[in-house]
Structures are given as C-alpha cells and as structure tokens.
Motif scaffolding. Structure first.
Motif, PDB file in Angstrom:
ATOM      1  N   GLY A 195       0.866  -1.187   0.000  1.00 29.37           N
ATOM      2  CA  GLY A 195       0.000   0.000   0.000  1.00 29.37           C
ATOM      3  C   GLY A 195       0.893   1.224   0.000  1.00 29.37           C
ATOM      4  O   GLY A 195       2.066   1.146   0.376  1.00 29.37           O
ATOM      5  N   GLY A 196       0.342   2.351  -0.383  1.00 22.20           N
ATOM      6  CA  GLY A 196       1.135   3.578  -0.446  1.00 22.20           C
ATOM      7  C   GLY A 196       1.535   4.055   0.947  1.00 22.20           C
ATOM      8  O   GLY A 196       1.102   3.499   1.959  1.00 22.20           O
ATOM      9  N   PRO A 197       2.371   5.102   0.990  1.00 23.72           N
ATOM     10  CA  PRO A 197       2.780   5.655   2.282  1.00 23.72           C
ATOM     11  C   PRO A 197       1.564   6.198   3.035  1.00 23.72           C
ATOM     12  O   PRO A 197       0.774   6.949   2.478  1.00 23.72           O
ATOM     13  N   GLY A 198       1.399   5.770   4.282  1.00 20.46           N
ATOM     14  CA  GLY A 198       0.273   6.252   5.081  1.00 20.46           C
ATOM     15  C   GLY A 198      -1.015   5.493   4.857  1.00 20.46           C
ATOM     16  O   GLY A 198      -2.058   5.848   5.420  1.00 20.46           O
ATOM     17  N   SER A 199      -0.977   4.430   4.077  1.00 18.98           N
ATOM     18  CA  SER A 199      -2.233   3.697   3.802  1.00 18.98           C
ATOM     19  C   SER A 199      -2.673   2.866   5.014  1.00 18.98           C
ATOM     20  O   SER A 199      -3.789   2.351   5.029  1.00 18.98           O
ATOM     21  N   GLY A 200      -1.793   2.703   6.006  1.00 17.44           N
ATOM     22  CA  GLY A 200      -2.171   1.988   7.227  1.00 17.44           C
ATOM     23  C   GLY A 200      -1.577   0.590   7.344  1.00 17.44           C
ATOM     24  O   GLY A 200      -2.055  -0.216   8.163  1.00 17.44           O
ATOM     25  N   LYS A 201      -0.539   0.316   6.609  1.00 20.23           N
ATOM     26  CA  LYS A 201       0.085  -1.024   6.641  1.00 20.23           C
ATOM     27  C   LYS A 201       0.542  -1.393   8.053  1.00 20.23           C
ATOM     28  O   LYS A 201       0.202  -2.457   8.582  1.00 20.23           O
ATOM     29  N   GLY A 202       1.351  -0.500   8.641  1.00 19.70           N
ATOM     30  CA  GLY A 202       1.913  -0.789   9.965  1.00 19.70           C
ATOM     31  C   GLY A 202       0.825  -0.938  11.022  1.00 19.70           C
ATOM     32  O   GLY A 202       0.880  -1.844  11.869  1.00 19.70           O
ATOM     33  N   THR A 203      -0.168  -0.070  10.965  1.00 22.67           N
ATOM     34  CA  THR A 203      -1.272  -0.083  11.934  1.00 22.67           C
ATOM     35  C   THR A 203      -2.029  -1.411  11.860  1.00 22.67           C
ATOM     36  O   THR A 203      -2.320  -2.038  12.888  1.00 22.67           O
ATOM     37  N   GLN A 204      -2.346  -1.850  10.658  1.00 20.75           N
ATOM     38  CA  GLN A 204      -3.093  -3.102  10.508  1.00 20.75           C
ATOM     39  C   GLN A 204      -2.220  -4.309  10.852  1.00 20.75           C
ATOM     40  O   GLN A 204      -2.707  -5.288  11.404  1.00 20.75           O
ATOM     41  N   GLU A 218      -4.988  11.707  -1.310  1.00 22.18           N
ATOM     42  CA  GLU A 218      -5.234  12.824  -0.382  1.00 22.18           C
ATOM     43  C   GLU A 218      -5.234  12.339   1.070  1.00 22.18           C
ATOM     44  O   GLU A 218      -4.671  12.979   1.961  1.00 22.18           O
ATOM     45  N   GLU A 219      -5.858  11.185   1.282  1.00 20.60           N
ATOM     46  CA  GLU A 219      -5.932  10.615   2.635  1.00 20.60           C
ATOM     47  C   GLU A 219      -4.534  10.157   3.093  1.00 20.60           C
ATOM     48  O   GLU A 219      -4.151  10.356   4.248  1.00 20.60           O
ATOM     49  N   MET A 220      -3.778   9.566   2.184  1.00 23.81           N
ATOM     50  CA  MET A 220      -2.423   9.103   2.548  1.00 23.81           C
ATOM     51  C   MET A 220      -1.553  10.289   2.955  1.00 23.81           C
ATOM     52  O   MET A 220      -0.835  10.221   3.958  1.00 23.81           O
ATOM     53  N   LYS A 279      -2.506  13.171   4.125  1.00 26.37           N
ATOM     54  CA  LYS A 279      -2.986  13.683   5.421  1.00 26.37           C
ATOM     55  C   LYS A 279      -2.435  12.830   6.572  1.00 26.37           C
ATOM     56  O   LYS A 279      -1.915  13.340   7.558  1.00 26.37           O
ATOM     57  N   ARG A 280      -2.514  11.519   6.416  1.00 28.64           N
ATOM     58  CA  ARG A 280      -2.059  10.628   7.498  1.00 28.64           C
ATOM     59  C   ARG A 280      -0.553  10.728   7.724  1.00 28.64           C
ATOM     60  O   ARG A 280      -0.088  10.750   8.859  1.00 28.64           O
ATOM     61  N   VAL A 281       0.201  10.776   6.611  1.00 29.99           N
ATOM     62  CA  VAL A 281       1.669  10.850   6.757  1.00 29.99           C
ATOM     63  C   VAL A 281       2.075  12.147   7.458  1.00 29.99           C
ATOM     64  O   VAL A 281       2.922  12.149   8.357  1.00 29.99           O
ATOM     65  N   ASN A 317       0.466  13.817   9.528  1.00 27.92           N
ATOM     66  CA  ASN A 317       0.058  13.812  10.950  1.00 27.92           C
ATOM     67  C   ASN A 317       0.719  12.682  11.733  1.00 27.92           C
ATOM     68  O   ASN A 317       0.393  12.488  12.901  1.00 27.92           O
ATOM     69  N   ARG A 318       1.603  11.921  11.098  1.00 30.96           N
ATOM     70  CA  ARG A 318       2.100  10.699  11.748  1.00 30.96           C
ATOM     71  C   ARG A 318       2.930  11.024  12.996  1.00 30.96           C
ATOM     72  O   ARG A 318       2.885  10.299  13.976  1.00 30.96           O
ATOM     73  N   ASN A 319       3.725  12.083  12.923  1.00 28.44           N
ATOM     74  CA  ASN A 319       4.377  12.568  14.144  1.00 28.44           C
ATOM     75  C   ASN A 319       5.326  11.556  14.797  1.00 28.44           C
ATOM     76  O   ASN A 319       5.331  11.420  16.010  1.00 28.44           O
ATOM     77  N   ASN A 343     -10.166  -1.810   0.897  1.00 30.04           N
ATOM     78  CA  ASN A 343     -10.390  -0.367   0.902  1.00 30.04           C
ATOM     79  C   ASN A 343      -9.931   0.176   2.258  1.00 30.04           C
ATOM     80  O   ASN A 343     -10.482  -0.194   3.296  1.00 30.04           O
ATOM     81  N   ALA A 344      -8.910   1.038   2.228  1.00 29.93           N
ATOM     82  CA  ALA A 344      -8.262   1.465   3.476  1.00 29.93           C
ATOM     83  C   ALA A 344      -8.843   2.753   4.046  1.00 29.93           C
ATOM     84  O   ALA A 344      -8.234   3.389   4.903  1.00 29.93           O
ATOM     85  N   VAL A 345     -10.037   3.131   3.587  1.00 31.73           N
ATOM     86  CA  VAL A 345     -10.702   4.317   4.148  1.00 31.73           C
ATOM     87  C   VAL A 345     -11.679   3.858   5.213  1.00 31.73           C
ATOM     88  O   VAL A 345     -12.456   2.925   4.990  1.00 31.73           O
ATOM     89  N   GLY A 346     -11.631   4.508   6.357  1.00 34.52           N
ATOM     90  CA  GLY A 346     -12.496   4.135   7.487  1.00 34.52           C
ATOM     91  C   GLY A 346     -11.661   4.146   8.745  1.00 34.52           C
ATOM     92  O   GLY A 346     -10.478   4.496   8.710  1.00 34.52           O
ATOM     93  N   THR A 347     -12.303   3.763   9.854  1.00 38.90           N
ATOM     94  CA  THR A 347     -11.520   3.733  11.094  1.00 38.90           C
ATOM     95  C   THR A 347     -10.599   2.514  11.065  1.00 38.90           C
ATOM     96  O   THR A 347     -10.818   1.571  10.297  1.00 38.90           O
TER      97      THR A 347
HETATM   98  N1  LIG Z   1      -7.764   3.973   9.311  1.00 41.99           N
HETATM   99  C1  LIG Z   1      -7.057   5.025   9.700  1.00 41.99           C
HETATM  100  N2  LIG Z   1      -7.645   6.230   9.792  1.00 41.99           N
HETATM  101  C2  LIG Z   1      -6.930   7.321  10.173  1.00 41.99           C
HETATM  102  N3  LIG Z   1      -5.622   7.303  10.475  1.00 41.99           N
HETATM  103  C3  LIG Z   1      -4.982   6.118  10.380  1.00 41.99           C
HETATM  104  C4  LIG Z   1      -5.659   4.927   9.989  1.00 41.99           C
HETATM  105  N4  LIG Z   1      -4.777   3.905   9.987  1.00 41.99           N
HETATM  106  C5  LIG Z   1      -3.603   4.435  10.357  1.00 41.99           C
HETATM  107  N5  LIG Z   1      -3.725   5.749  10.610  1.00 41.99           N
HETATM  108  C6  LIG Z   1      -2.666   6.683  11.027  1.00 41.99           C
HETATM  109  O1  LIG Z   1      -2.024   7.106   9.810  1.00 41.99           O
HETATM  110  C7  LIG Z   1      -0.616   7.155   9.976  1.00 41.99           C
HETATM  111  C8  LIG Z   1       0.024   6.191   8.978  1.00 41.99           C
HETATM  112  O2  LIG Z   1      -0.292   4.858   9.342  1.00 41.99           O
HETATM  113  P1  LIG Z   1       0.760   3.697   9.185  1.00 41.99           P
HETATM  114  O3  LIG Z   1       0.163   2.470   9.751  1.00 41.99           O
HETATM  115  O4  LIG Z   1       2.083   4.140   9.722  1.00 41.99           O
HETATM  116  O5  LIG Z   1       0.829   3.587   7.574  1.00 41.99           O
HETATM  117  P2  LIG Z   1       1.904   2.971   6.605  1.00 41.99           P
HETATM  118  O6  LIG Z   1       2.687   1.956   7.378  1.00 41.99           O
HETATM  119  O7  LIG Z   1       1.117   2.361   5.479  1.00 41.99           O
HETATM  120  O8  LIG Z   1       2.720   4.113   6.128  1.00 41.99           O
HETATM  121  C9  LIG Z   1      -0.346   6.811  11.435  1.00 41.99           C
HETATM  122  O9  LIG Z   1      -0.218   8.017  12.177  1.00 41.99           O
HETATM  123  C10 LIG Z   1      -1.589   6.030  11.866  1.00 41.99           C
HETATM  124  O10 LIG Z   1      -1.855   6.195  13.251  1.00 41.99           O
END
Ligand SMILES: Nc1ncnc2c1ncn2[C@@H]1O[C@H](COP(=O)(O)OP(=O)(O)O)[C@@H](O)[C@H]1O
Ligand SMILES: O=c1ccn([C@@H]2O[C@H](COP(=O)(O)OP(=O)(O)O)[C@@H](O)[C@H]2O)c(=O)[nH]1
Ligand SMILES: [Mg+2]
Length: 239
Positions: free
Chosen positions: A61-70, A168-170, A172-174, A176-178, A217-221
């Motif tokens: 998935g692209g940067p910020g798509s939520g790979k690490g989180t999932q 756009e979502e990716m 935004k997430r990147v 805000n990743r902090n 689909n990686a949009v949602g909580t």
């Molecule tokens: N479903 C989500 N909705 C909103 N923010 C998310 C979601 N999943 C992850 N995030 C946040 O988005 C940022 C990127 O997530 P991360 O898992 O690091 O993505 P990746 O590994 O694909 O780059 C992190 O700050 C994470 O907390």
C-alpha cells in the motif's frame, strides 16, 4: 566512490522494471558492492528455512495507507511475526552500519534501497525467528525487489494484502504521523507517491494476476478496516 541519481525524472521516463528500479535506488556502484551469490538457507545445520514451509504475507500500500497499523492488529489477533522493511532499514541507519548515509539519503528522497540490502535484512530476521508466520510490511516495493526475494529466499508469498487508499488521505495521514521520520514531509511524500505508482503498482498487478491479492479499501476507522482484514486470516487460523 559512489554516485547518486538526484532527479526523479529517470523514474518517469522509462518503462523497463529493472532499469526503473536502478534509477529509483540510484546506487549502481553501491549495489555492485553486494554479493549476488545465493546465501545459505540453512538455519541450524539441519533444516533450511524453506523446509520450514513458512506462511508469508506481503503487506503493500502507499505511504500512510495503514500497513503498519493493521499489521499490529494482525499480530495481536493472529500471532504473526511482523517485519517492516522500512523499520529494518531505519534500524540499520541508527546502528551506523555500512552505507548508513546512502540509506538515509535514499529514504529522505523517497527512493528504493537496493534489493540485496533489504532482502538480506528480511532473511536474517525470518531465519532467526521462532515464528513460522510472517507479515512482511512495505516490501516488495519494486518488481526487482520481488524477483530478488524469490531468487534469494526461494519462496513466494502465500497472500498479498493491498491497502488501497486515496492519495489525499495518505498525505494527510503521513503529515500527521508525528514519529519524527525524515521522510514524513510534503516534498518526500510527493516523491514516494510517484515511486509507489510507477514501481509498486506493477508488483500489486503481478500478484493480482497470480490470484494472491487481497485488496482492501483502506478508508475508514482502524477497527473498520481490521474487520475486512480479519476474515482473510480467520480461515487459516480458526478465529
Ligand atoms: N484507518 C485510519 N484512519 C486514520 N488514520 C490512520 C488509519 N490507519 C492508520 N492511521 C494513522 O495514519 C498514519 C500512517 O499509518 P501507518 O500504519 O504508519 O501507515 P503505513 O505503514 O502504510 O505508512 C499513522 O499516524 C496512523 O496512526
Ligand atoms: O523494501 C523497502 C522498504 C522501504 N524502503 C525505504 O524506506 C522508506 C520507508 O518505508 P516504510 O515502509 O517504513 O514507509 P511507510 O510506507 O510505512 O510510510 C521507503 O520510502 C523507502 O525509501 C525501501 O527502500 N525498500
Ligand atoms: Mg509503515
């Protein structure tokens, strides 16, 4: 001496995966200093890693798509060993390993580190792990990465997850990743999105044609997305 390609334009102007990857890494000389010999697969003198018949999941998935989180959620629920290729590279940089500054520059520019380096790090982690179920997060990022893994490890993934997220979502997430990452800034993210589209989408397409791709689909909580991930692993884990 080594030379670095600083412009993304070569990535954009050619269509051959191998030369694309070389342009993306920009480390022809660095690359040539790594051995291409097949490393030994023997872990303990009796059992090769391949013979352990590991279950391998690539998480793309692209940067910020939520790979690490999932991946964290999959680990908690299904007990996989999580290997983030990016984390392994960042760890190498922090430990001042050989070529750390080239790796740092590559990541800052959103380019791809040579396959030999990344595959070797992944291989070391897999072989030394007690687990036999792996989530390989953020790899392979190019067709050349994919082929290097198959050749050096001698295995293909059982499943490939693809977190499909709008740009756009990716972004935004990147932003805000902090986590203090050198590549979490708007300039690098723009480059990474181009590299993702040009080099990683062909890998995703390859696995789709092989019938191994699970597109989510990686949009949602985070929890909503995990409910789409869960059934993929429930079937084999009985959960
Ligand atoms: N479903 C989500 N909705 C909103 N923010 C998310 C979601 N999943 C992850 N995030 C946040 O988005 C940022 C990127 O997530 P991360 O898992 O690091 O993505 P990746 O590994 O694909 O780059 C992190 O700050 C994470 O907390
Ligand atoms: O197989 C890989 C994985 C990562 N990277 C580099 O490491 C960066 C960060 O990767 P990571 O997977 O940590 O980023 P994420 O997609 O999670 O934001 C990438 O942009 C690349 O520069 C690489 O070269 N090869
Ligand atoms: Mg990540």
């Amino acid at each position: 001496m080594w030379r670095r390609v600083t412009s993304l334009s070569p990535v954009m102007s050619t269509s051959k995966p191998t030369s694309l990857d070389q342009a993306a890494s920009g480390f022809k000389i660095w690359r040539s200093s790594f051995s291409t010999e097949t490393p030994t697969l023997v872990k303990d003198g009796t059992t090769s890693f391949k013979e352990r018949n590991p279950f391998i999941t690539f998480v793309l998935g692209g940067p910020g798509s939520g790979k690490g989180t999932q991946c964290q959620k999959i680990v908690e629920t299904f007990g996989f060993k999580h290997l983030s290729a990016g984390e392994l590279l960042r760890r190498e940089i922090e430990s001042n390993s050989e070529h750390w500054s080239q790796m740092l520059n590559t990541i800052k520019e959103g380019r791809i580190v040579p396959s030999e380096v990344t595959v070797r790090l992944i291989q070391q982690e897999m072989e030394s792990s007690d687990s036999n179920k792996f989530l390989i997060d953020g790899f392979p990022r190019t067709e050349e990465n994919r082929i290097a893994f198959e050749q050096l490890i001698g295995l293909e993934p059982n499943v490939v997850l693809f977190f499909d997220c709008p740009e756009e979502e990716m972004v935004k997430r990147v932003l805000n990743r902090n986590q203090g990452r050198v590549d979490d800034n708007i300039d690098t993210v723009k480059k990474r999105l181009k590299v993702f589209e040009i080099l990683n989408l062909p890998v995703i397409d390859y696995y789709s044609k092989r019938g191994k791709l699970c597109k989510i689909n990686a949009v949602g909580t985070e929890d909503e997305i995990f409910e789409k991930v869960r059934p993929i692993f429930s079937a084999c884990a009985g959960k």
